[in-house]
Design a protein around this motif. Sequence first.
Motif, PDB file in Angstrom:
ATOM      1  N   LEU A 272      10.910   5.864  -3.938  1.00 53.19           N
ATOM      2  CA  LEU A 272       9.830   5.020  -3.322  1.00 53.19           C
ATOM      3  C   LEU A 272       8.508   5.642  -3.233  1.00 53.19           C
ATOM      4  O   LEU A 272       7.358   5.041  -3.348  1.00 53.19           O
ATOM      5  CB  LEU A 272      10.268   4.674  -1.873  1.00 53.19           C
ATOM      6  N   LYS A 275       6.861   5.729  -6.867  1.00 56.34           N
ATOM      7  CA  LYS A 275       6.293   4.146  -7.078  1.00 56.34           C
ATOM      8  C   LYS A 275       5.473   3.887  -6.091  1.00 56.34           C
ATOM      9  O   LYS A 275       4.774   2.798  -6.292  1.00 56.34           O
ATOM     10  CB  LYS A 275       7.424   3.283  -7.066  1.00 56.34           C
ATOM     11  N   ILE A 277       5.294   3.213  -3.250  1.00 58.23           N
ATOM     12  CA  ILE A 277       5.662   2.225  -2.172  1.00 58.23           C
ATOM     13  C   ILE A 277       5.540   2.902  -0.776  1.00 58.23           C
ATOM     14  O   ILE A 277       5.268   2.389   0.226  1.00 58.23           O
ATOM     15  CB  ILE A 277       6.855   1.671  -2.614  1.00 58.23           C
ATOM     16  N   VAL A 287       6.490   2.988   4.745  1.00 60.09           N
ATOM     17  CA  VAL A 287       6.040   1.798   3.752  1.00 60.09           C
ATOM     18  C   VAL A 287       5.267   1.069   4.564  1.00 60.09           C
ATOM     19  O   VAL A 287       5.606   0.505   5.741  1.00 60.09           O
ATOM     20  CB  VAL A 287       7.447   1.011   3.399  1.00 60.09           C
ATOM     21  N   PHE A 289       2.806  -2.426   5.394  1.00 58.31           N
ATOM     22  CA  PHE A 289       2.792  -3.779   5.040  1.00 58.31           C
ATOM     23  C   PHE A 289       1.575  -4.359   5.740  1.00 58.31           C
ATOM     24  O   PHE A 289       1.145  -3.948   6.921  1.00 58.31           O
ATOM     25  CB  PHE A 289       3.856  -4.577   5.433  1.00 58.31           C
ATOM     26  N   GLU A 293       1.884 -10.002   5.009  1.00 57.26           N
ATOM     27  CA  GLU A 293       3.159  -9.757   4.009  1.00 57.26           C
ATOM     28  C   GLU A 293       4.414 -10.091   4.710  1.00 57.26           C
ATOM     29  O   GLU A 293       5.364 -10.701   4.071  1.00 57.26           O
ATOM     30  CB  GLU A 293       2.987  -8.380   3.565  1.00 57.26           C
ATOM     31  N   GLN A 347      11.146  -5.987   7.041  1.00 55.37           N
ATOM     32  CA  GLN A 347      10.642  -4.574   6.495  1.00 55.37           C
ATOM     33  C   GLN A 347      11.653  -4.335   5.500  1.00 55.37           C
ATOM     34  O   GLN A 347      11.209  -4.046   4.455  1.00 55.37           O
ATOM     35  CB  GLN A 347      10.423  -3.717   7.326  1.00 55.37           C
ATOM     36  N   ALA A 350      11.236  -6.655   2.476  1.00 55.60           N
ATOM     37  CA  ALA A 350      10.124  -6.669   1.635  1.00 55.60           C
ATOM     38  C   ALA A 350       9.911  -5.253   0.930  1.00 55.60           C
ATOM     39  O   ALA A 350       9.633  -5.144  -0.279  1.00 55.60           O
ATOM     40  CB  ALA A 350       8.795  -6.689   2.541  1.00 55.60           C
ATOM     41  N   THR A 351      10.432  -4.118   1.500  1.00 57.09           N
ATOM     42  CA  THR A 351      10.555  -3.034   0.773  1.00 57.09           C
ATOM     43  C   THR A 351      11.533  -2.988  -0.525  1.00 57.09           C
ATOM     44  O   THR A 351      11.015  -2.645  -1.401  1.00 57.09           O
ATOM     45  CB  THR A 351      11.167  -1.883   1.714  1.00 57.09           C
ATOM     46  N   LYS A 353      12.341  -5.620  -2.349  1.00 58.54           N
ATOM     47  CA  LYS A 353      11.773  -6.470  -3.083  1.00 58.54           C
ATOM     48  C   LYS A 353      10.466  -5.725  -3.948  1.00 58.54           C
ATOM     49  O   LYS A 353      10.530  -5.709  -5.223  1.00 58.54           O
ATOM     50  CB  LYS A 353      10.860  -7.539  -2.643  1.00 58.54           C
ATOM     51  N   LYS A 354       9.387  -5.021  -3.217  1.00 54.13           N
ATOM     52  CA  LYS A 354       8.630  -4.229  -3.577  1.00 54.13           C
ATOM     53  C   LYS A 354       9.165  -3.250  -4.612  1.00 54.13           C
ATOM     54  O   LYS A 354       8.450  -2.830  -5.847  1.00 54.13           O
ATOM     55  CB  LYS A 354       7.882  -3.471  -2.532  1.00 54.13           C
ATOM     56  N   ALA A 355      10.072  -2.412  -4.536  1.00 58.28           N
ATOM     57  CA  ALA A 355      10.720  -1.557  -5.212  1.00 58.28           C
ATOM     58  C   ALA A 355      11.647  -1.783  -6.522  1.00 58.28           C
ATOM     59  O   ALA A 355      11.851  -1.072  -7.046  1.00 58.28           O
ATOM     60  CB  ALA A 355      11.634  -0.501  -4.374  1.00 58.28           C
TER      61      ALA A 355
END
Length: 577
Positions: A272, A275, A277, A287, A289, A293, A347, A350-351, A353-355
């Motif tokens: 993470l 990336k 993130i 992380v 947001f 979001e 959270q 969302a994390t 998904k982002k990663a």
Amino acid sequence: MQTTISKLLEQRFRVVFDRLGFAALSPVALKESNRPEFGDYQVNGVMGVAKDLQVNPRELAAKVIAAIDIKDVVSKLEVAGPGFINITLSNEYLGQMLTEKLLQVAAEKLQKVVIDYSSPNLAKEMHAGHLRSTIIGDALVRLYEYLGHTVIRRNHVGDWGTQFGMLVAYLLETKRDTENDLALELSDLEDFYRKAKVRFDEDEQFAKVARDCVVKLQSGDEKILNLWRQFVTVSLTHCQKIYDRLHTKLTSEDAVGESAYNGLLSEIVNDLVTKKIAVDSDGAKCVFFTPEELKISEEAPFIIQKQDGAYLYSTTDIAAVYDRIKNLHADHLIYVIDARQALHLKQLFATVKKAGISLPETIMEHVAFGTMLGEDNKPFKTRSGGTIKLMALIDEAVLRATVIVRERNPAWPADKINKLAEILGVAAMKYADLSKNRASDYVFNFDQMLAFDGNTAPYMLYAYVRISSIFKKTNLAINDYLNKKIVITEVAERNLALHLAKFSDRLLQAAEENYPHYICAYIYDLAVLFMRFYEACPIIKSATQVEHDSRLALAALTAKVLKMSLDLLGIEVVEQM
Ligand code: ARG
């Protein structure tokens, strides 16, 4: 397998919508009608189309009716109000579709579903707060399996972290020469935890040893790990007793606790960070947001590693998603967790998904539930404000059920009374919970859940006993009547038949929204409609053999649907009450 009624009707109307060129303008919008005088179902989609085309909606509805091919299913189609179409199913169709096939229901798209539920912290005994996740989760497991999905149960127990350093340190300190001493020491986990905590708070030296134990535990010190394992085993054995008593499907194999993901945590955090993130914030890794979001009002960072390097609940959950997707190949992740953890799950989702840990098509759902309240409308607690042990709560339900069963059957031998009381007490607790909308808080009330009238377990079990006794008294078998021809003439027959016909639709809706209470509401109505039918339509004294067989078929299907539905809720039926 037959398609559900709503799908069949929808499909027939969609064909016409397509043919008339409406399909892009509005969905069919089929609904069950809630007023019988308006028919059984309603199509509302024509009005939207008419608005777009700027034509008279009632005329357009009449056009749809003229164009549709549906005579094999309905007896009446009618334009109503500003342009609804009311649908009345034909009695012949209802009679035909009510066979054993009614019970075979399958989801359209089969998935691999991981259901995370129960998940207590092993440091202490399970308490009342663990009831909801355990039984709602278990009902969903059964429902998803029934619909054909592959279900993997995950009991994400809290078995890692600082508390366990303290408990292991206390185990080290207490003198134990044999396994028996250990068993004795841990026979009351609550008490053991309390004593360890007192030592931890009072004695700086002990606290140091405890912290040292955490480090040793995490770095894999065999001696410490061994003690930790013993503690976890005892605690899990206690949980299993509760799971068995609550008649849930959870086994020791399903307990894959936080510790199982320990080896993945550093990799997850590095990934993470690489990336970008997760970023550094005062030495911690977070992380961030925007409130948009997460659809929340304030910014809330998701901390995945503390300043001192320790990993958190969040990190473990990210690793668990990784495992569930990469190793278990899940399509759908369900978390049956208290509504108060909503932010954590937002959270988390969302994390991952982002990663790119979850896939774009992965479905992730927080199946949130409200708080169990005491009669005073405050969170359920003992008089002194402590938590109520779950085992004690079950004991009390069963004890109260024993009194009721004995009162109803004074001549029964004790073991027969006790056996029924165990089933009834547990069923009452489970049903009371499952029959409420899970999202709301609810008042836990023994008298209400054990009442024989209303939408309760005793009422449902008794309804089943009464129907199956119709067959017993006449020496007939329910299974022999499931496929007999059903001929509907009386209103009470029709009302019961229509309700039975909605069984598969209702199960699919319950799974779609993860709402077990849909099933409870459905069987409560079913039992009420059956009783009305039973009063209005003589079965054994029917006028003809056809009528006799048809009515018994309705009774047989009702009994089957009732039993199957209770089974999906994790509730055992009984043959006598
Ligand atoms: N052990 C947690 C608690 O007692 C619940 C864990 C729920 N599951 C999860 N994957 N976070 O609050």
